[in-house]
Design an enzyme around this catalytic site. Structure first.
Site, PDB file in Angstrom:
ATOM      1  N   GLY A  10      63.820  46.024   4.603  1.00 54.62           N
ATOM      2  CA  GLY A  10      62.973  45.771   3.442  1.00 54.62           C
ATOM      3  C   GLY A  10      61.494  45.907   3.749  1.00 54.62           C
ATOM      4  N   GLU A 161      51.396  42.699   2.039  1.00 54.22           N
ATOM      5  CA  GLU A 161      51.720  43.999   1.462  1.00 54.22           C
ATOM      6  C   GLU A 161      50.440  44.705   1.023  1.00 54.22           C
ATOM      7  OE1 GLU A 161      54.958  43.770  -1.376  1.00 54.22           O
ATOM      8  OE2 GLU A 161      55.938  42.319  -0.070  1.00 54.22           O
ATOM      9  N   LEU A 217      55.494  28.636   7.382  1.00 56.97           N
ATOM     10  CA  LEU A 217      55.456  27.986   6.067  1.00 56.97           C
ATOM     11  C   LEU A 217      54.068  27.398   5.823  1.00 56.97           C
ATOM     12  CD1 LEU A 217      58.922  26.130   6.006  1.00 56.97           C
ATOM     13  CD2 LEU A 217      58.317  28.296   4.917  1.00 56.97           C
ATOM     14  N   ALA A 218      53.484  26.811   6.866  1.00 59.69           N
ATOM     15  CA  ALA A 218      52.168  26.176   6.716  1.00 59.69           C
ATOM     16  C   ALA A 218      51.094  27.219   6.419  1.00 59.69           C
ATOM     17  CB  ALA A 218      51.818  25.399   7.990  1.00 59.69           C
ATOM     18  N   CYS A 272      56.657  35.640  -1.577  1.00 58.01           N
ATOM     19  CA  CYS A 272      56.738  34.542  -0.609  1.00 58.01           C
ATOM     20  C   CYS A 272      55.992  33.254  -0.915  1.00 58.01           C
ATOM     21  CB  CYS A 272      56.311  35.051   0.757  1.00 58.01           C
ATOM     22  SG  CYS A 272      57.478  36.276   1.373  1.00 58.01           S
TER      23      CYS A 272
HETATM   24  N1  LIG Z   1      57.443  40.825   1.890  1.00 58.54           N
HETATM   25  C1  LIG Z   1      56.542  40.353   2.726  1.00 58.54           C
HETATM   26  O1  LIG Z   1      55.381  40.723   2.678  1.00 58.54           O
HETATM   27  C2  LIG Z   1      56.921  39.339   3.754  1.00 58.54           C
HETATM   28  C3  LIG Z   1      58.185  38.782   3.792  1.00 58.54           C
HETATM   29  N2  LIG Z   1      58.512  37.867   4.769  1.00 58.54           N
HETATM   30  C4  LIG Z   1      59.866  37.318   4.858  1.00 58.54           C
HETATM   31  O2  LIG Z   1      60.728  38.305   5.421  1.00 58.54           O
HETATM   32  C5  LIG Z   1      62.041  38.218   4.855  1.00 58.54           C
HETATM   33  C6  LIG Z   1      62.418  39.548   4.252  1.00 58.54           C
HETATM   34  O3  LIG Z   1      61.485  39.858   3.236  1.00 58.54           O
HETATM   35  P1  LIG Z   1      61.390  41.306   2.618  1.00 58.54           P
HETATM   36  O4  LIG Z   1      61.446  42.329   3.695  1.00 58.54           O
HETATM   37  O5  LIG Z   1      60.233  41.283   1.711  1.00 58.54           O
HETATM   38  O6  LIG Z   1      62.758  41.350   1.770  1.00 58.54           O
HETATM   39  P2  LIG Z   1      63.501  42.618   1.183  1.00 58.54           P
HETATM   40  O7  LIG Z   1      64.343  42.150   0.058  1.00 58.54           O
HETATM   41  O8  LIG Z   1      62.531  43.725   0.952  1.00 58.54           O
HETATM   42  O9  LIG Z   1      64.460  43.093   2.396  1.00 58.54           O
HETATM   43  C7  LIG Z   1      65.560  42.372   2.854  1.00 58.54           C
HETATM   44  C8  LIG Z   1      66.674  43.376   3.149  1.00 58.54           C
HETATM   45  O10 LIG Z   1      67.752  42.697   3.806  1.00 58.54           O
HETATM   46  C9  LIG Z   1      68.977  43.331   3.413  1.00 58.54           C
HETATM   47  N3  LIG Z   1      70.091  42.440   3.743  1.00 58.54           N
HETATM   48  C10 LIG Z   1      70.371  41.221   3.212  1.00 58.54           C
HETATM   49  N4  LIG Z   1      71.442  40.689   3.818  1.00 58.54           N
HETATM   50  C11 LIG Z   1      71.854  41.583   4.768  1.00 58.54           C
HETATM   51  C12 LIG Z   1      72.902  41.590   5.735  1.00 58.54           C
HETATM   52  N5  LIG Z   1      73.723  40.549   5.865  1.00 58.54           N
HETATM   53  N6  LIG Z   1      73.036  42.680   6.537  1.00 58.54           N
HETATM   54  C13 LIG Z   1      72.188  43.732   6.414  1.00 58.54           C
HETATM   55  N7  LIG Z   1      71.167  43.763   5.532  1.00 58.54           N
HETATM   56  C14 LIG Z   1      70.992  42.703   4.709  1.00 58.54           C
HETATM   57  C15 LIG Z   1      68.761  43.588   1.931  1.00 58.54           C
HETATM   58  O11 LIG Z   1      69.646  44.568   1.424  1.00 58.54           O
HETATM   59  C16 LIG Z   1      67.289  44.016   1.906  1.00 58.54           C
HETATM   60  O12 LIG Z   1      67.139  45.424   1.967  1.00 58.54           O
HETATM   61  C17 LIG Z   1      61.982  37.067   3.858  1.00 58.54           C
HETATM   62  O13 LIG Z   1      62.429  35.908   4.500  1.00 58.54           O
HETATM   63  C18 LIG Z   1      60.516  36.932   3.543  1.00 58.54           C
HETATM   64  O14 LIG Z   1      60.173  35.610   3.201  1.00 58.54           O
HETATM   65  C19 LIG Z   1      57.618  37.502   5.726  1.00 58.54           C
HETATM   66  C20 LIG Z   1      56.358  38.037   5.745  1.00 58.54           C
HETATM   67  C21 LIG Z   1      55.900  39.004   4.770  1.00 58.54           C
HETATM   68  O1  LIG Z   2      54.848  35.734   3.886  1.00 59.83           O
HETATM   69  C1  LIG Z   2      54.481  36.658   3.207  1.00 59.83           C
HETATM   70  O2  LIG Z   2      55.193  37.260   2.396  1.00 59.83           O
HETATM   71  C2  LIG Z   2      53.059  37.115   3.227  1.00 59.83           C
HETATM   72  O3  LIG Z   2      52.431  36.528   2.052  1.00 59.83           O
HETATM   73  C3  LIG Z   2      51.077  36.914   1.843  1.00 59.83           C
HETATM   74  O4  LIG Z   2      50.980  38.325   1.693  1.00 59.83           O
HETATM   75  P1  LIG Z   2      51.254  39.062   0.300  1.00 59.83           P
HETATM   76  O5  LIG Z   2      52.015  38.151  -0.594  1.00 59.83           O
HETATM   77  O6  LIG Z   2      51.838  40.373   0.629  1.00 59.83           O
HETATM   78  O7  LIG Z   2      49.818  39.353  -0.325  1.00 59.83           O
HETATM   79  P2  LIG Z   2      48.457  38.499  -0.431  1.00 59.83           P
HETATM   80  O8  LIG Z   2      47.333  39.411  -0.171  1.00 59.83           O
HETATM   81  O9  LIG Z   2      48.509  37.260   0.333  1.00 59.83           O
HETATM   82  O10 LIG Z   2      48.413  38.149  -1.990  1.00 59.83           O
HETATM   83  C4  LIG Z   2      49.329  37.243  -2.564  1.00 59.83           C
HETATM   84  C5  LIG Z   2      48.928  36.984  -4.012  1.00 59.83           C
HETATM   85  O11 LIG Z   2      47.721  36.216  -4.088  1.00 59.83           O
HETATM   86  C6  LIG Z   2      46.782  36.865  -4.929  1.00 59.83           C
HETATM   87  N1  LIG Z   2      45.424  36.571  -4.441  1.00 59.83           N
HETATM   88  C7  LIG Z   2      45.098  36.826  -3.153  1.00 59.83           C
HETATM   89  C8  LIG Z   2      43.837  36.523  -2.694  1.00 59.83           C
HETATM   90  C9  LIG Z   2      42.891  35.949  -3.556  1.00 59.83           C
HETATM   91  O12 LIG Z   2      41.725  35.654  -3.195  1.00 59.83           O
HETATM   92  N2  LIG Z   2      43.251  35.712  -4.841  1.00 59.83           N
HETATM   93  C10 LIG Z   2      44.503  35.993  -5.307  1.00 59.83           C
HETATM   94  O13 LIG Z   2      44.809  35.741  -6.496  1.00 59.83           O
HETATM   95  C11 LIG Z   2      47.149  38.339  -4.840  1.00 59.83           C
HETATM   96  O14 LIG Z   2      46.652  39.056  -5.930  1.00 59.83           O
HETATM   97  C12 LIG Z   2      48.661  38.250  -4.819  1.00 59.83           C
HETATM   98  O15 LIG Z   2      49.160  38.105  -6.121  1.00 59.83           O
HETATM   99  C13 LIG Z   2      50.255  36.521   3.070  1.00 59.83           C
HETATM  100  O16 LIG Z   2      48.919  36.983   2.894  1.00 59.83           O
HETATM  101  C14 LIG Z   2      50.854  37.118   4.350  1.00 59.83           C
HETATM  102  O17 LIG Z   2      50.130  36.664   5.477  1.00 59.83           O
HETATM  103  C15 LIG Z   2      52.309  36.697   4.461  1.00 59.83           C
HETATM  104  O18 LIG Z   2      52.901  37.297   5.606  1.00 59.83           O
END
Ligand SMILES: NC(=O)C1=CN([C@@H]2O[C@H](COP(=O)(O)OP(=O)(O)OC[C@H]3O[C@@H](n4cnc5c(N)ncnc54)[C@H](O)[C@@H]3O)[C@@H](O)[C@H]2O)C=CC1
Ligand SMILES: O=C(O)[C@H]1O[C@H](OP(=O)(O)OP(=O)(O)OC[C@H]2O[C@@H](n3ccc(=O)[nH]c3=O)[C@H](O)[C@@H]2O)[C@H](O)[C@@H](O)[C@@H]1O
Length: 480
Positions: A10, A161, A217-218, A272
């Site tokens: 993902g 992102e 989480l923090a 998140c």
């Molecule tokens: N999206 C972000 O910017 C961030 C996300 N995270 C965390 O990372 C984790 C993943 O987030 P994303 O990549 O955004 O989610 P996502 O939904 O884009 O990707 C997760 C993928 O895992 C696959 N999957 C689920 N169960 C599976 C299994 N048993 N075997 C193989 N594949 C499986 C799904 O099909 C999906 O493609 C979450 O816990 C999220 O909180 C952490 C930091 C940044």
């Molecule tokens: O755990 C995660 O998923 C990630 O969540 C956020 O990243 P992301 O959600 O991709 O994007 P951000 O830039 O943090 O923006 C989050 C939301 O807050 C909003 N935002 C951001 C900054 C700001 O000053 N004001 C505001 O409204 C953005 O528009 C957006 O809707 C964190 O910034 C990452 O460090 C973390 O890894």
């Protein structure tokens, strides 16, 4: 050759593994997923996610030392290090519904590892998980051990992102938590060696497992708290005539506070922040800390208030009657430079306007019509499951049209809501847009991207979050 397998292709698994492959040519990286469509897309020219710079990295490594596959069992069994980067959605039923993390996908990944492993493995939590998840995972793995040694590490991801590749190239820190045993420390060193290929030593922090899990989480709670804080101030600005941009600038000049993440908005979105705070709240409740739970819950409460306040402002300004009126929505993604719509404030704003029977016309440069319609029909939290497992409501959204052009979206509209800060919305020909709208023409800027004074000169009635109010809006009461 060290072999890495990542379960979950993902937004985190894909870019993170692509960068590891690029920076570590001597490591073979395979990303596996249960979604055939996702893996097919990763192997094609149309990657499944839009992220600046990602295509370049993938093109350089794919087929060399980076592979995408659905053959989960094979690659797990061959790997030395297994990252788990699967969905950890908010539970919608049962104990902890609406708050606790649903670890179904994590557990099924762990069981798969236990089933197919034939040699020692380091299992890395990349997903964001509740504190103490590693303990549960250890139990699942230990139960099926067959003489194999599993070491669990927590290595949470901090990328955002839209800037994922830069964040991965130059991370503020890489955090690795492990057991305080010789085996745990050795596993930490092994993973540290991977990151040391491009991350300076002083940016790699090692801790115990629970500190690493809780730090993630923090960190998200602190970031989201800043946005809720500035958004709470934005409501005060509108009530008093202060300007939130000026206030945020003045506050952020204090080096102890700093200038980043102080942009007032229609609310934070993304997959998140809300999920992780609710998860934190649940952990506090389970640990007998109701005051702490209440404190963090307020961050989400203010975010919901900000979205409701925005919708109420739109409806109240337009004579409390938007039924049948066309309102253009510019921007649907949760932030610019991504096509991701997970938990985007646009969903709540659109649903609010649809609740008042408005007709809405949406334009976003990166989000497809299909995605928008799915988002507007899905129940809360249902989006956070693998795509082929997402429940869908069969009802179509009749009052919604999706266009591929901002001018088309705004033609004949009574009002415009800017909900994502795409750069192109700054450059639009607002005179042309105004000429093609119903009058009075309203513009509600949920991201503070336009200059309200310039638009007022054209003739618009403008509302900008946290800015001094237009004379038209000043005496209209708004109840959030
Ligand atoms: N999206 C972000 O910017 C961030 C996300 N995270 C965390 O990372 C984790 C993943 O987030 P994303 O990549 O955004 O989610 P996502 O939904 O884009 O990707 C997760 C993928 O895992 C696959 N999957 C689920 N169960 C599976 C299994 N048993 N075997 C193989 N594949 C499986 C799904 O099909 C999906 O493609 C979450 O816990 C999220 O909180 C952490 C930091 C940044
Ligand atoms: O755990 C995660 O998923 C990630 O969540 C956020 O990243 P992301 O959600 O991709 O994007 P951000 O830039 O943090 O923006 C989050 C939301 O807050 C909003 N935002 C951001 C900054 C700001 O000053 N004001 C505001 O409204 C953005 O528009 C957006 O809707 C964190 O910034 C990452 O460090 C973390 O890894």
């Amino acid at each position: 050759m060290v072999k890495i397998c990542c379960i979950g292709a993902g937004y985190v698994g894909g870019p993170t593994m692509a960068v590891i492959a690029l920076k570590c040519p001597s490591i073979e990286v395979v990303v596996v997923d249960i979604s055939v469509a996702r893996i097919t897309a990763w192997n094609s020219d149309q990657l499944p996610i839009y992220e600046p710079g990602l295509e370049d990295v993938v093109k350089k490594c794919r087929g060399v030392n980076l592979f995408f596959s659905t053959d989960t069992e094979k690659h797990i069994s061959e790997a030395d290090i297994i990252f788990v980067s699967v969905n950890t959605p908010t539970k919608t039923r049962g104990i902890g519904a609406g708050k606790a993390a649903n670890l179904t996908y994590w557990e099924s990944a762990a069981r798969m590892i236990a089933d197919v492993a034939k040699s020692d493995k380091i299992v890395v939590e990349k997903s964001t998980v509740p504190v103490k998840t590693a303990e549960a995972i250890e139990k699942i793995l230990a139960h099926n051990r067959k003489g194999i040694n599993f070491q669990i590490l927590s290595n949470p991801e901090f990328l955002a992102e839209g800037t994922a590749i830069q964040d991965l190239f130059y991370p503020d820190r890489v955090l690795i938590g492990g057991r305080e045993t010789p085996g745990g420390q050795k596993a930490i060193e092994t993973l540290k060696k991977v990151y040391s290929n491009w991350v300076p030593e002083d940016r790699i922090i090692t801790t115990n497992l629970w500190s690493a899990e809780l730090s993630k989480l923090a960190a998200n709670a602190f970031l989201a708290q800043r946005i809720s804080s500035v958004n709470a101030i934005s409501a005060m600005c509108e009530a008093t005539g202060a300007d939130v941009t000026e206030v945020a600038y003045a506050v952020g000049k204090d080096t102890r506070i700093g200038p980043k993440f102080l942009n007032a908005s229609v609310g934070f979105g993304g997959s998140c922040f809300q999920k992780d705070i609710l998860n934190l709240v649940y952990i506090c409740e389970c640990n007998g800390l109701p005051e702490v739970a209440h404190y963090w819950k307020q961050v989400v409460t203010i975010n919901d208030y900000q979205k409701t306040r925005f919708v109420n402002r739109v409806v109240a300004s337009m004579f409390n009657a938007v039924s049948g009126k066309k309102i253009a929505i510019l921007g649907f993604a949760f932030k610019k430079d991504t096509g991701d719509t997970r938990e985007t404030p646009a969903i709540d704003v659109c649903k609010g306007l649809l609740g008042d029977k408005a007709k809405i016309s949406i334009y976003d440069p990166q989000v497809t019509e299909d995605q928008i319609k799915r988002d507007l029909t899905m129940n809360k939290f249902d989006w956070d499951h693998p795509i082929h497992l997402q429940p869908m409501s069969p009802s179509a959204v009749k009052q919604v049209t999706v266009t591929w052009d901002a001018y088309e979206a705004t033609k004949g509209a009574h009002g415009i809501c800017i909900l994502t800060e795409w750069d192109e919305f700054k450059q639009l020909d607002y005179k042309k847009i105004y000429d093609n709208m119903q009058k009075p023409a309203f513009l509600f800027d949920g991201r503070n991207v336009v200059d309200p004074e310039k638009l007022r000169e054209i003739g618009f009635i403008v509302y900008s979050i946290g800015k001094p109010l237009d004379a038209w809006l000043k005496h209209i009461p708004v109840v959030a």
